[in-house]
Motif scaffolding. Structure first.
Motif, PDB file in Angstrom:
ATOM      1  N   GLU A 129      10.742   0.041  -7.674  1.00 20.98           N
ATOM      2  CA  GLU A 129      10.626   0.711  -8.773  1.00 20.98           C
ATOM      3  C   GLU A 129      10.444   2.288  -8.501  1.00 20.98           C
ATOM      4  O   GLU A 129      10.947   3.030  -8.931  1.00 20.98           O
ATOM      5  CB  GLU A 129       9.633   0.344  -9.677  1.00 20.98           C
ATOM      6  CG  GLU A 129       9.517   1.036 -11.056  1.00 20.98           C
ATOM      7  CD  GLU A 129      10.780   0.874 -12.068  1.00 20.98           C
ATOM      8  OE1 GLU A 129      10.707   1.373 -12.989  1.00 20.98           O
ATOM      9  OE2 GLU A 129      11.622  -0.105 -11.784  1.00 20.98           O
ATOM     10  N   MET A 130       9.669   2.444  -7.300  1.00 27.96           N
ATOM     11  CA  MET A 130       9.251   3.673  -6.745  1.00 27.96           C
ATOM     12  C   MET A 130      10.510   4.576  -6.233  1.00 27.96           C
ATOM     13  O   MET A 130      10.671   5.681  -6.322  1.00 27.96           O
ATOM     14  CB  MET A 130       8.129   3.806  -6.039  1.00 27.96           C
ATOM     15  CG  MET A 130       6.734   3.086  -6.766  1.00 27.96           C
ATOM     16  SD  MET A 130       6.413   4.469  -8.051  1.00 27.96           S
ATOM     17  CE  MET A 130       6.989   3.430  -9.418  1.00 27.96           C
ATOM     18  N   ALA A 131      11.129   3.664  -5.703  1.00 27.81           N
ATOM     19  CA  ALA A 131      12.530   3.935  -4.913  1.00 27.81           C
ATOM     20  C   ALA A 131      13.350   4.647  -5.864  1.00 27.81           C
ATOM     21  O   ALA A 131      14.395   5.510  -5.687  1.00 27.81           O
ATOM     22  CB  ALA A 131      13.288   2.980  -4.207  1.00 27.81           C
ATOM     23  N   LYS A 132      13.445   4.080  -7.160  1.00 29.39           N
ATOM     24  CA  LYS A 132      14.695   4.327  -8.281  1.00 29.39           C
ATOM     25  C   LYS A 132      13.883   5.626  -9.035  1.00 29.39           C
ATOM     26  O   LYS A 132      14.689   6.555  -9.223  1.00 29.39           O
ATOM     27  CB  LYS A 132      14.503   3.330  -9.234  1.00 29.39           C
ATOM     28  CG  LYS A 132      15.429   1.983  -8.803  1.00 29.39           C
ATOM     29  CD  LYS A 132      15.507   0.737  -9.807  1.00 29.39           C
ATOM     30  CE  LYS A 132      16.402  -0.255  -9.328  1.00 29.39           C
ATOM     31  NZ  LYS A 132      16.244  -1.360 -10.226  1.00 29.39           N
ATOM     32  N   LYS A 133      12.448   5.726  -9.367  1.00 31.86           N
ATOM     33  CA  LYS A 133      11.996   6.607 -10.433  1.00 31.86           C
ATOM     34  C   LYS A 133      10.992   7.401  -9.844  1.00 31.86           C
ATOM     35  O   LYS A 133      10.577   8.208 -10.605  1.00 31.86           O
ATOM     36  CB  LYS A 133      11.491   5.852 -11.559  1.00 31.86           C
ATOM     37  CG  LYS A 133      12.445   5.131 -12.301  1.00 31.86           C
ATOM     38  CD  LYS A 133      12.417   4.584 -13.585  1.00 31.86           C
ATOM     39  CE  LYS A 133      13.338   3.570 -14.255  1.00 31.86           C
ATOM     40  NZ  LYS A 133      12.825   3.086 -15.533  1.00 31.86           N
TER      41      LYS A 133
ATOM     42  N   SER B  58       0.809  -1.134  -0.062  1.00 33.44           N
ATOM     43  CA  SER B  58       0.018  -0.012  -0.113  1.00 33.44           C
ATOM     44  C   SER B  58       0.764   1.143   0.114  1.00 33.44           C
ATOM     45  O   SER B  58       0.524   2.237  -0.781  1.00 33.44           O
ATOM     46  CB  SER B  58      -0.863  -0.125   1.122  1.00 33.44           C
ATOM     47  OG  SER B  58      -1.979  -1.114   1.109  1.00 33.44           O
ATOM     48  N   LEU B  59       1.912   0.980   0.652  1.00 30.79           N
ATOM     49  CA  LEU B  59       2.896   2.249   0.759  1.00 30.79           C
ATOM     50  C   LEU B  59       3.776   2.468  -0.723  1.00 30.79           C
ATOM     51  O   LEU B  59       3.856   3.632  -1.032  1.00 30.79           O
ATOM     52  CB  LEU B  59       3.964   1.999   1.969  1.00 30.79           C
ATOM     53  CG  LEU B  59       3.639   2.687   3.398  1.00 30.79           C
ATOM     54  CD1 LEU B  59       4.676   1.901   4.110  1.00 30.79           C
ATOM     55  CD2 LEU B  59       3.441   3.883   3.225  1.00 30.79           C
ATOM     56  N   GLY B  60       3.917   1.401  -1.417  1.00 31.81           N
ATOM     57  CA  GLY B  60       4.500   1.645  -2.763  1.00 31.81           C
ATOM     58  C   GLY B  60       3.796   1.982  -3.776  1.00 31.81           C
ATOM     59  O   GLY B  60       3.747   2.802  -4.500  1.00 31.81           O
ATOM     60  N   THR B  61       2.300   1.536  -3.406  1.00 32.04           N
ATOM     61  CA  THR B  61       1.347   2.029  -4.372  1.00 32.04           C
ATOM     62  C   THR B  61       0.996   3.333  -4.267  1.00 32.04           C
ATOM     63  O   THR B  61       0.478   4.360  -4.982  1.00 32.04           O
ATOM     64  CB  THR B  61      -0.152   1.390  -4.143  1.00 32.04           C
ATOM     65  OG1 THR B  61       0.391  -0.089  -4.194  1.00 32.04           O
ATOM     66  CG2 THR B  61      -1.159   1.674  -5.025  1.00 32.04           C
ATOM     67  N   MET B  62       1.022   4.012  -2.961  1.00 30.99           N
ATOM     68  CA  MET B  62       0.872   5.464  -2.660  1.00 30.99           C
ATOM     69  C   MET B  62       1.951   6.259  -3.330  1.00 30.99           C
ATOM     70  O   MET B  62       1.558   7.388  -3.874  1.00 30.99           O
ATOM     71  CB  MET B  62       0.979   5.713  -0.915  1.00 30.99           C
ATOM     72  CG  MET B  62       0.873   7.020  -0.510  1.00 30.99           C
ATOM     73  SD  MET B  62       1.425   7.355   1.058  1.00 30.99           S
ATOM     74  CE  MET B  62       3.127   7.352   0.907  1.00 30.99           C
ATOM     75  N   VAL B  63       3.087   5.784  -3.215  1.00 36.72           N
ATOM     76  CA  VAL B  63       4.339   6.609  -3.950  1.00 36.72           C
ATOM     77  C   VAL B  63       3.907   6.606  -5.356  1.00 36.72           C
ATOM     78  O   VAL B  63       4.301   7.684  -6.197  1.00 36.72           O
ATOM     79  CB  VAL B  63       5.561   6.047  -3.709  1.00 36.72           C
ATOM     80  CG1 VAL B  63       6.796   6.676  -4.394  1.00 36.72           C
ATOM     81  CG2 VAL B  63       5.962   5.952  -2.148  1.00 36.72           C
ATOM     82  N   ALA B  64       3.419   5.719  -5.901  1.00 39.21           N
ATOM     83  CA  ALA B  64       3.266   5.479  -7.362  1.00 39.21           C
ATOM     84  C   ALA B  64       1.855   6.445  -7.771  1.00 39.21           C
ATOM     85  O   ALA B  64       2.335   7.285  -8.869  1.00 39.21           O
ATOM     86  CB  ALA B  64       2.670   4.159  -8.064  1.00 39.21           C
ATOM     87  N   ASN B  65       0.859   6.374  -6.932  1.00 36.13           N
ATOM     88  CA  ASN B  65      -0.047   7.466  -7.222  1.00 36.13           C
ATOM     89  C   ASN B  65       0.396   8.949  -7.137  1.00 36.13           C
ATOM     90  O   ASN B  65      -0.167   9.889  -7.833  1.00 36.13           O
ATOM     91  CB  ASN B  65      -1.182   7.329  -6.271  1.00 36.13           C
ATOM     92  CG  ASN B  65      -2.147   6.048  -6.718  1.00 36.13           C
ATOM     93  OD1 ASN B  65      -2.482   6.046  -8.003  1.00 36.13           O
ATOM     94  ND2 ASN B  65      -2.527   5.146  -6.021  1.00 36.13           N
ATOM     95  N   LEU B  66       1.064   9.095  -6.033  1.00 33.55           N
ATOM     96  CA  LEU B  66       1.572  10.600  -5.673  1.00 33.55           C
ATOM     97  C   LEU B  66       2.386  11.074  -6.846  1.00 33.55           C
ATOM     98  O   LEU B  66       2.449  12.121  -7.516  1.00 33.55           O
ATOM     99  CB  LEU B  66       2.496  10.760  -4.330  1.00 33.55           C
ATOM    100  CG  LEU B  66       1.707  10.420  -3.181  1.00 33.55           C
ATOM    101  CD1 LEU B  66       2.687  10.470  -1.968  1.00 33.55           C
ATOM    102  CD2 LEU B  66       1.132  11.982  -2.965  1.00 33.55           C
TER     103      LEU B  66
END
Length: 564
Positions: A491-495, A393-401
């Motif tokens: 992937e979110m940490a990278k991009k 859910s945290l990873g998805t949050m970063v993707a949505n932001l």
């Protein structure tokens, strides 16, 4: 074997007398195994759509009782309303829902029609997939002339009823006739206009519906009909397939509407019908103010609408189901005339309304209290799965932001795709939160089986062994899903949005915890499995995932440390 389920959606010609409506609908509740899902009356149309579901034989019994009760309480000789109609129970479609074909459903429609004709003396016609001829497939054709034209219809050789008496008698005068069908899931959908003009609403309906309008020479509204070589009027087809529609004025709301039947939403969806109506209305100087669902709607139809409007807005599709429902309701204006309650209007939600409460339905506090209580479940397996839910859910949050970050508009689809992946992992893990507890309970149930005879002992041993295998497979699925979900955080940490780097890092740590916690459960359950080949294979595969998760966590932590 999975249960066969069909839905029945009778439309009765009464929408104003609530006592009559409730009395008719309540007979459905008398049949065991049938669930009454919805009662949707309309004052102006003087018509109510009733929806219920169950196993075929039970549904047929409930439909028969409803048609009988409607014929007793509704006198068609005194009926008036905006909607086309020719019977007390005007139509009674059967819809295959689960584990049953359209062909089988049609056979049940024929059984129902025979009972209605033989036992009630009510005449009627089969239409759509239950039709006895191509000429009778289309409901509009079958119902042409409506109630007032029944005497002439009965005297026409080609329109003798498919069931019941073929003479125009007192029963027909009182109850009219009933059309019974087997059909695909149909959405009854009305679009609201800022107008009181039925003529303007009809013009839009003709633009959109598949049948279109009659071709006329000169003035398109009043000119002479253009005939084909057979002397039949030529038609100008409308824009959308699998759509029927008419315009009408609804006194209850003081507006004109286009009333659609979307007969196959895989061909034309609700949002496509809405958008085409908006275009047609705008071109005619009118405005669509919202829309209205009659009866129930499949969840997927609402989610598809949300995805369509999110794409138009260049917004991430990887948001929660509840948020998507809000987007669809507001985009289609489903709350324009009255509140739209998803729990009452979405078929899957209504069917699950009486289901036992799941762990994932608890509040955060209640979940913690339940875990801390003296009961053995939920235990480590369910908690491991839920930690995995929090991680992805945290990873998805970063993707949505990231998808919504100013200046990154050209990348919204990329981040949206990652958010959708995250939502899929999240939903899979949410299922496993409860399934781990269910698996544990299956073992307990196995041990509770009787063991008085040799046969009972054999049955009990097999039940315990099968349940233990399953209780090992579930945490293995948690391991696999949580490990795979780490790709989102990496992937979110990278991009992704770098201000949320720590969120991606915490998400990865949660996923790694889920993997290790589930690994403990695989190991502790596998030791009790008698089938050692199965157990050894499970342990070997689990160890590989465990080691991969540890390595990926280290890669992720190194990346976060370097960037911070």
């Amino acid at each position: 074997m999975n249960k066969q389920l069909i839905e029945c959606v009778p439309n009765i010609s009464e929408g104003r007398d609530l006592h009559k409506i409730q009395t008719i609908a309540n007979v459905v509740k008398e049949v065991e195994g049938v669930k009454l899902l919805d009662i949707d009356p309309g004052k102006a149309t003087n018509r109510t759509v009733i929806t219920f579901v169950g196993e075929p034989k039970n549904v047929i019994e409930a439909a028969f009782r409803l048609i009988k009760k409607a014929s007793e309480l509704i006198d068609m000789s005194k009926h008036s309303g905006e909607h086309p109609r020719f019977g007390a129970t005007d139509v009674c479609p059967l819809v295959p829902i689960a584990n049953i074909s359209m062909e089988e459903t049609a056979k049940f429609a024929h059984q129902l029609g025979k009972r209605v004709g033989d036992e009630l003396g009510i005449s009627g016609y089969f239409y759509e997939n239950a039709a006895t001829s191509d000429e009778r497939k289309n409901l509009a054709t079958v119902r042409s002339g409506e109630y007032q034209g029944l005497k002439e219809k009965f005297n026409t050789t080609n329109w003798k009823p498919d069931f019941g008496p073929s003479t125009y008698n007192q029963q027909v005068i009182s109850s009219g006739v009933t059309a019974i069908s087997a059909r695909d899931f149909l959405i009854a959908y009305n679009v609201n206009l800022n107008s009181t003009s039925t003529r303007r609403a009809n013009a839009i309906a003709f633009d959109v519906r598949e049948a279109g309008r009659t071709l006329r020479g000169g003035n398109p509204a009043t000119g002479k009909k253009v005939l084909d070589e057979n002397g039949e009027p030529k038609r100008v087809p409308g824009k959308l397939k699998a759509v029927k529609g008419i315009g009408w004025f609804i006194d209850e709301y003081g507006i004109a509407q286009i009333s659609y039947n979307l007969t196959n939403i895989s061909i034309t969806s609700m949002h496509e019908a809405f958008e085409e109506t908006v275009l047609s209305a705008t071109s005619r100087g009118l405005r669509v103010t919202g829309s209205e669902l009659v009866g129930l709607v499949p969840l997927q139809a609402i989610l598809d609408a949300a995805d369509y409007f999110l794409r138009k807005q260049e917004r991430s599709l990887g948001i929660s189901e509840s948020e998507k429902i809000k987007i669809a309701v507001k985009s289609l204006g489903l709350d324009d005339l009255k509140p739209f309650n998803p729990q009452e209007r979405i078929i899957e939600y209504v069917m699950n309304a009486d289901a036992d409460k799941k762990l994932i339905d608890f509040t955060v506090k209640d979940f913690a209290e339940e875990t801390a209580s003296e009961s053995m479940a939920p235990g480590g397996g369910s908690i491991a799965a839920y930690v995995g839910v929090l991680g992805v859910s945290l990873g998805t949050m970063v993707a949505n932001l990231s998808a919504h970050k100013p200046g990154w508009d050209d990348q919204w689809e990329y981040f949206s795709a990652w958010a959708e992946k995250g939502q899929k992992y999240k939903n899979d893990l949410l299922f496993l939160v409860d399934e781990d507890t269910n698996a544990f309970n299956k073992i307990i149930d196995g041990f509770r089986l009787p063991k008085s005879t040799e046969e009972e002992i054999i049955i009990r041993k097999k039940a315990v062994e099968d349940a233990t295998k399953y209780a090992t497979e579930i945490p293995f699925k948690v391991m696999k899903t949580a490990y795979n979900s780490m790709e989102v955080m990496l992937e979110m940490a990278k991009k992704g949005l770098q201000n949320s780097l720590s969120d991606a890092g915490v998400g990865a740590l949660c996923a790694r915890t889920a993997v290790i916690g589930a690994y403990f459960n695989v190991r502790i359950n596998a030791k009790d499995i008698k089938d050692r080949a199965f157990a050894d294979k499970m342990l070997s595969d689990a160890k590989i995932i465990y080691e991969k998760a540890i390595a990926l966590e280290q890669e992720m932590m190194a990346l976060v440390d370097a960037k911070i």
